[in-house]
Structure formats: C-alpha cells, structure tokens
Write an enzyme that holds these catalytic residues in place. Structure first.
Site, PDB file in Angstrom:
ATOM      1  N   MET A  26       0.431  -1.210  -0.267  1.00 15.15           N
ATOM      2  CA  MET A  26      -0.137  -0.146   0.462  1.00 15.15           C
ATOM      3  C   MET A  26       0.867   0.822   0.296  1.00 15.15           C
ATOM      4  SD  MET A  26      -3.057  -1.125   2.931  1.00 15.15           S
ATOM      5  CE  MET A  26      -1.592  -1.362   4.216  1.00 15.15           C
ATOM      6  N   TYR A 151       2.182   1.937 -13.816  1.00 18.62           N
ATOM      7  CA  TYR A 151       2.953   2.158 -13.624  1.00 18.62           C
ATOM      8  C   TYR A 151       4.299   2.161 -14.759  1.00 18.62           C
ATOM      9  CZ  TYR A 151       0.907   4.286  -8.999  1.00 18.62           C
ATOM     10  OH  TYR A 151       0.140   4.702  -8.112  1.00 18.62           O
ATOM     11  N   ARG A 307      -6.806  -2.216   2.498  1.00 20.63           N
ATOM     12  CA  ARG A 307      -8.174  -2.029   3.332  1.00 20.63           C
ATOM     13  C   ARG A 307      -7.935  -1.843   5.029  1.00 20.63           C
ATOM     14  NH1 ARG A 307     -11.316   0.135  -1.764  1.00 20.63           N
ATOM     15  NH2 ARG A 307     -12.060  -2.009  -1.604  1.00 20.63           N
TER      16      ARG A 307
END
Length: 355
Positions: A26, A151, A307
């Site tokens: 994360m 990315y 999360r």
C-alpha cells in the site's frame, strides 16, 4: 472439522507462511522529505513520499529497522520496487542520483496535477540503465516484486499507453518484451525464488484499461510461466477494484460503453490467468469478504487485503473467529509526513488495545 485452507501453511519462495492471508502493498506516504520511512512504519509492520525509497543509505537503514522488527516476530516482508513512469514528477526525478527516467512514451495522464507537463520518452539506452539499477536495488532489498497499476512496466504492456514503433511497441510480443527483460535481470540478480510480479489487467487506475487485456496478459503470463518455473508467486489485482474504488457489478446482458472504473462487466475476470498459473503460488487482491477469501484459498489462491488489513491489525485472528472488522477511514489513507500514526497505527485490536 479441518481448518479452512486460508489458515493453513504455504511455501512462498524460500519462506513457509503459517497462513494464506497476506498484507497487500500500500502507498501510504509515511516518510520524510527524503523518502526515509518514519518510525510509525516500523510500528505498523510489527502488527500488520513522498513514497518510501530504498536507494539512499538513510532509506536502507530505516527499512532495515522495519525488516529486523518484522523478522523478530517470525514474519516475512517483501519489498515492492516500482518506477512511476509517466505519473512521476520530472523535477523530483532529476534531483536524484542517478537522475530518474520518466515514461515509455509522451502520453499525458488526465490527473489535473500531472497533466500540466508532457512526460519524456524513455530512450533505448535508458532501458539498459534501468536494468542495471533494478539489479542494484534488488541487491539492497533481496526481494523484487514489480507493480502494475499504470506504472512504468505496466505501461509497456498495455496498448493504451504504449505507442512506440521500435522493438518495444506494436505487437503483443513487443509490448511484453521490456517487462520480461526486466524480470530476467532481476532473476539473475536475486534468484527466481525471490522474484514476484503484481499485475492489474482490468484496472483503470492512472488512465489504464485496454479494451481487451486477455490476449496481452495471456502471452505475458505464459512467457513468465515458461521462463521462470521457480518464480516465487504471481500477484493479481482483480477487476472488482480499480485504485481505491470498488467497481459495481453490471447485471448480465447489460452493456455500458465505454467501460469505466465505476462498473465491472460480466466478462472481466482473471480466471484466464489462474488457468495458466495455478497450482503455483498466486495472490489475489480485490476487496474480498471472509467467505470469498475462504473459497478462493480452497482453490489454491492466497488472499491479500489492503484496506481491511490497515484498519484491523489483528485481521487474521478476526477472520479465523469470523469477528466484526473495524471500518477503515479513506480520508487518512494518504497523509505525507504524518508522524502521529493517525489512520495508520491507531486502529483497535479486538480486545480494545491499540498499537
């Protein structure tokens, strides 16, 4: 009654894990202005930039504190290395030693902050420099996992970002060439058992999203499978999430054009990759529930949480007990330089204790 496979051991590279519940990588920006992880990072990983770097002596020293603390608890940690590509800030890249590279092609990103400048095209000689740098970074971390999600290496793979006309663009084979070459360099540096890859075929994050990613990612995963039979694992970001968003399923037979990060279509699934890769180690990340995670593990998957792991430092125990989960607070996900641990190490355990 036997325990679900989710809570049974599995071998990942050189390490035997006690269960198959994985903390996903994360971006949380808990670093100082030089990209050095703050003390709260160690506290976080004990229980569960600027983006953190691992290229300066100070960064390496700070990460060593983190990894030593994790290892002392009998746990394992894998460093995800990535280069931002076209979503990087050139003025920051040019301040590094050596200077960073920007993008494979000058295609803009729609994000307001990033759309104000045109990224420079990665030159062929810079590819070689990037290879060497990847090898050096792997020597520092001893693990390598590269990230998808729009990315640099992901933008080579996908036709929505790769408009090159050389041997790294055009055909599926050409677009897969550079990520496969980087993987080989890394395997040569640290070994296949310490190399893993995270891909996101269906994500729209960072303006990605091919019309049909299946042919490209089928070729890429088959090539990985054939070239690196001892690769530690493959990590999938599922179609049900895009960035921080959960996508809403569209009822069967409903057509929505163009596809977007708000809705997931019936045919958007990573099962075609599972058919290629399993029973080799495979991680899946996609906002799974406990019941879904248990079912996935029975089919050979490891299940990663982001999360929910952030908000529940004792997530594995909660899943075992089928206990309620703390709700996460998205407003505190990204707080660059935040030093108090708010939204990072202040979520309570089941017994009410805090880190």
């Amino acid at each position: 009654m036997s325990s679900p496979a989710l809570f049974s051991p599995i071998q990942i590279g050189p390490h035997k894990l006690n269960h198959r519940v994985i903390l996903a990588p994360m971006t949380r920006n808990r670093v100082d202005r030089d990209g050095v992880p703050l003390p709260t990072v160690k506290e976080f990983y004990l229980v569960t930039p600027s983006v953190p770097g691992i290229y300066s002596e100070a960064q390496i020293a700070a990460w060593k504190e983190v990894t030593d603390a994790v290892h002392a608890r009998g746990c394992f940690i894998i460093m995800q290395l990535w280069t931002c590509g076209r979503v990087a800030y050139p003025e920051i890249l040019q301040s590094y030693d050596p200077p960073g590279t920007t993008s494979l092609s000058p295609i803009l990103v729609s994000l307001i902050v990033l759309s104000l400048r045109v990224p420079s095209r990665l030159k062929k000689w810079e590819n070689t420099k990037l290879f060497c740098y990847c090898g050096h970074q792997c020597d520092q971390s001893r693990w390598f996992r590269w990230s998808g999600a729009g990315y640099l290496l992901d933008t080579f793979l996908q036709d929505v970002t790769n408009n090159r006309t050389d041997e790294y663009g055009g055909s599926i084979e050409n677009r897969c060439r550079f990520p496969l070459e980087v993987t080989q360099v890394v395997v040569d540096a640290v070994g296949p058992e310490r190399t893993s890859i995270r891909i996101s075929p269906w994500s729209f994050f960072n303006d990605m999203g091919m019309k049909d990613p299946i042919p490209t990612f089928t070729h890429f995963v088959k090539a990985l499978h054939a070239a690196h039979p001892k690769l530690a694992y493959l990590h999938l970001i599922e179609a049900r999430v895009s960035g921080l968003m959960d996508r809403t399923p569209v009822p069967p037979g409903t057509e929505i054009e163009p596809k977007s990060d708000k809705y997931i279509m019936e045919d958007e699934s990573n099962d075609f990759i599972r058919d290629i890769w399993l029973p080799r180690p495979l991680l899946t990340c996609g906002g799974w529930t406990r019941a879904e995670a248990i079912e996935l593990a029975e089919k050979g998957n490891c299940v990663s949480f982001a999360r929910h792991f952030l908000a529940n430092p004792d997530l594995v125990e909660r899943l075992k007990l089928d206990a309620p989960l703390n709700a996460f607070d998205p407003t505190t996900f990204f707080t660059p330089g935040e030093r108090t641990g708010k939204g990072y190490i202040d979520y309570p355990f089941l017994n009410g204790d805090r880190v």
